[in-house]
Design a protein around this motif. Structure first.
Motif, PDB file in Angstrom:
ATOM      1  N   GLN A   1       0.832  -1.204   0.000  1.00  0.00           N
ATOM      2  CA  GLN A   1       0.000   0.000   0.000  1.00  0.00           C
ATOM      3  C   GLN A   1       0.870   1.259   0.000  1.00  0.00           C
ATOM      4  O   GLN A   1       0.583   2.232  -0.695  1.00  0.00           O
ATOM      5  CB  GLN A   1      -0.921   0.009   1.228  1.00  0.00           C
ATOM      6  CG  GLN A   1      -2.009  -1.056   1.191  1.00  0.00           C
ATOM      7  CD  GLN A   1      -3.219  -0.615   0.373  1.00  0.00           C
ATOM      8  OE1 GLN A   1      -3.116   0.197  -0.525  1.00  0.00           O
ATOM      9  NE2 GLN A   1      -4.376  -1.178   0.701  1.00  0.00           N
ATOM     10  N   ALA A   2       1.947   1.227   0.785  1.00  0.00           N
ATOM     11  CA  ALA A   2       2.839   2.384   0.843  1.00  0.00           C
ATOM     12  C   ALA A   2       3.517   2.628  -0.496  1.00  0.00           C
ATOM     13  O   ALA A   2       3.633   3.771  -0.956  1.00  0.00           O
ATOM     14  CB  ALA A   2       3.883   2.173   1.940  1.00  0.00           C
ATOM     15  N   ARG A   3       3.962   1.545  -1.141  1.00  0.00           N
ATOM     16  CA  ARG A   3       4.632   1.685  -2.440  1.00  0.00           C
ATOM     17  C   ARG A   3       3.657   2.187  -3.501  1.00  0.00           C
ATOM     18  O   ARG A   3       3.998   3.013  -4.351  1.00  0.00           O
ATOM     19  CB  ARG A   3       5.237   0.346  -2.863  1.00  0.00           C
ATOM     20  CG  ARG A   3       6.247  -0.222  -1.886  1.00  0.00           C
ATOM     21  CD  ARG A   3       7.535   0.601  -1.842  1.00  0.00           C
ATOM     22  NE  ARG A   3       8.255   0.497  -3.081  1.00  0.00           N
ATOM     23  CZ  ARG A   3       8.680   1.548  -3.793  1.00  0.00           C
ATOM     24  NH1 ARG A   3       8.449   2.766  -3.354  1.00  0.00           N
ATOM     25  NH2 ARG A   3       9.331   1.377  -4.921  1.00  0.00           N
ATOM     26  N   LEU A   4       2.422   1.679  -3.443  1.00  0.00           N
ATOM     27  CA  LEU A   4       1.422   2.105  -4.429  1.00  0.00           C
ATOM     28  C   LEU A   4       1.083   3.582  -4.258  1.00  0.00           C
ATOM     29  O   LEU A   4       0.850   4.295  -5.243  1.00  0.00           O
ATOM     30  CB  LEU A   4       0.162   1.244  -4.292  1.00  0.00           C
ATOM     31  CG  LEU A   4       0.301  -0.198  -4.804  1.00  0.00           C
ATOM     32  CD1 LEU A   4      -0.928  -1.013  -4.421  1.00  0.00           C
ATOM     33  CD2 LEU A   4       0.503  -0.217  -6.319  1.00  0.00           C
ATOM     34  N   LEU A   5       1.033   4.042  -3.007  1.00  0.00           N
ATOM     35  CA  LEU A   5       0.767   5.461  -2.779  1.00  0.00           C
ATOM     36  C   LEU A   5       1.860   6.319  -3.410  1.00  0.00           C
ATOM     37  O   LEU A   5       1.575   7.339  -4.042  1.00  0.00           O
ATOM     38  CB  LEU A   5       0.669   5.733  -1.275  1.00  0.00           C
ATOM     39  CG  LEU A   5       0.425   7.197  -0.880  1.00  0.00           C
ATOM     40  CD1 LEU A   5      -0.877   7.708  -1.487  1.00  0.00           C
ATOM     41  CD2 LEU A   5       0.402   7.330   0.646  1.00  0.00           C
ATOM     42  N   GLU A   6       3.115   5.901  -3.270  1.00  0.00           N
ATOM     43  CA  GLU A   6       4.220   6.631  -3.892  1.00  0.00           C
ATOM     44  C   GLU A   6       4.040   6.681  -5.409  1.00  0.00           C
ATOM     45  O   GLU A   6       4.264   7.728  -6.043  1.00  0.00           O
ATOM     46  CB  GLU A   6       5.553   5.958  -3.558  1.00  0.00           C
ATOM     47  CG  GLU A   6       5.948   6.044  -2.096  1.00  0.00           C
ATOM     48  CD  GLU A   6       7.221   5.255  -1.812  1.00  0.00           C
ATOM     49  OE1 GLU A   6       7.938   4.920  -2.789  1.00  0.00           O
ATOM     50  OE2 GLU A   6       7.502   4.957  -0.645  1.00  0.00           O
TER      51      GLU A   6
END
Length: 369
Positions: free
Chosen positions: A343-348
């Motif tokens: 989720q964190a990587r996708l937000l980036e």
């Protein structure tokens, strides 16, 4: 943390004579967790697993309390002592896809190593040629330097060289063993086992105190294959446990790689047989990295909390997405990343304009420029 009563129920299911893994899985599927299994009537057991197994379940096995005491004491000894049951959230998802996943996994070291996004089995002869042992160490070191976690079996020869190479490369390594974790086999790998536990994990499905029984080692090979995205065979005779691992890997849909050798060397014949059967001939670690789409990255330092952060690149995640809409679950299955990290990587990627969210919770890679 699993309570004593829960551990006792899992161990009772595991240790009861006459109740094999298949019957245990049937009972778990029918009634839920082991504590619920043992709340059922004899008739209920009999309806699921038959008379013989139901009779065996009537009384706890004699060594149960001693085993529970031993396990509880072992878990209390150190923070890096763990046990994962089939119902544990940290139990490796890949093993759940197997026909016969272990009911319990004992782990000595870092549980996070079992969820490393890049895992490759490196296996081979216990009596390799000098070149074979060098190849195992050099391939594993190069893979470790690229951030790959090497999985092997702690045996003499190729296994030991593979673990050592991965550690020299600065990555984690996983040793799957055929004994209880309160003993090291072979004894000459005691120092290596300590290094693995400090920088990776040692894993067993066998209860504490289990000696090195010959029948346990071929069985542990399915876990080596199951925990890995591919298997590299360095050297192996035609009749070899390494070929069992390779066969199991192929049956599970994983890639199999083999290093060719001299036509005059018996230790090369197993690899040549695998290549004739469709295994991929490799001459360098880079061949494997490219085939599995493991882009080069720096290995994580020992003690780093998250292996994903150091080994999953933005390009790799975009590659895993492809160009069609994809769900979060599918993307997680492709990458092996934890939900929080994904989720964190996708937000980036969303903020950079590389990924867009679509209706229905789908995601899609965006064309640039």
């Amino acid at each position: 943390m699993t309570s004593r009563s829960e551990l006792a129920a899992w161990l009772r299911l595991l240790l009861t004579p006459g109740v094999g893994v298949e019957s245990a899985r049937k009972l778990l599927a029918a009634f839920g967790l082991p504590q619920a299994v043992f709340e059922q009537s004899h008739a209920a057991w009999q309806a699921v697993v038959g008379t013989r197994a139901a009779n065996a379940l009537d009384s706890p096995p004699e060594p149960l309390e001693a085993q529970v005491d031993r396990l509880v004491a072992w878990l209390a000894e150190a923070q890096h002592h763990h046990v994962l049951t089939l119902g544990d959230s940290q139990y490796p998802a890949e093993l759940l896809q197997m026909a016969d996943p272990p009911l319990m996994l004992y782990v000595l070291g870092d549980v996070n190593a079992l969820h490393h996004p890049r895992r490759l089995a490196v296996v081979g002869s216990r009596n390799p040629t000098p070149q074979g042992e060098t190849n195992a160490r050099q391939f594993a070191q190069a893979l470790g330097e690229a951030g790959v976690c090497v999985v092997s079996g702690l045996a003499l020869g190729v296994d030991g060289a593979a673990h050592d190479g991965a550690l020299l490369g600065g990555s984690s390594t996983i040793a799957v063993v055929g004994t209880g974790l309160d003993r090291v086999y072979p004894k000459r790998h005691l120092s290596l086992a300590h290094r693995i536990a400090a920088q990776g994990a040692i894993v067993s499905e066998y209860p504490l105190g289990t000696p090195p029984l010959p029948e346990n080692f071929p069985r542990r090979n399915r876990l080596i294959a199951g925990l890995s995205q591919g298997t590299l065979v360095v050297e192996a005779a035609v009749q070899s446990g390494s070929l069992i691992t390779a066969r199991l890997a192929a049956e599970q849909g994983r890639e199999v790689f083999a290093i060719p050798g001299s036509i005059h060397a018996p230790q090369a014949r197993g690899c040549h047989a695998l290549i004739r059967q469709g295994a991929k001939l490799v001459e360098s670690a880079q061949d494997i990295l490219e085939d599995l789409r493991f882009t080069a990255c720096a290995a994580s330092e020992p003690g780093t909390p998250s292996v994903e952060a150091s080994c999953t690149t933005e390009d790799e995640l975009l590659h895993a997405m492809g160009h069609d809409p994809v769900s979060l679950d599918a993307l997680q299955a492709r990458t092996g990343m934890t939900t929080a990290h994904l989720q964190a990587r996708l937000l980036e990627l969303e903020l950079s304009g590389d990924v867009a969210r679509l209706p229905g919770g789908l995601l899609q890679r965006q064309a640039q420029g």
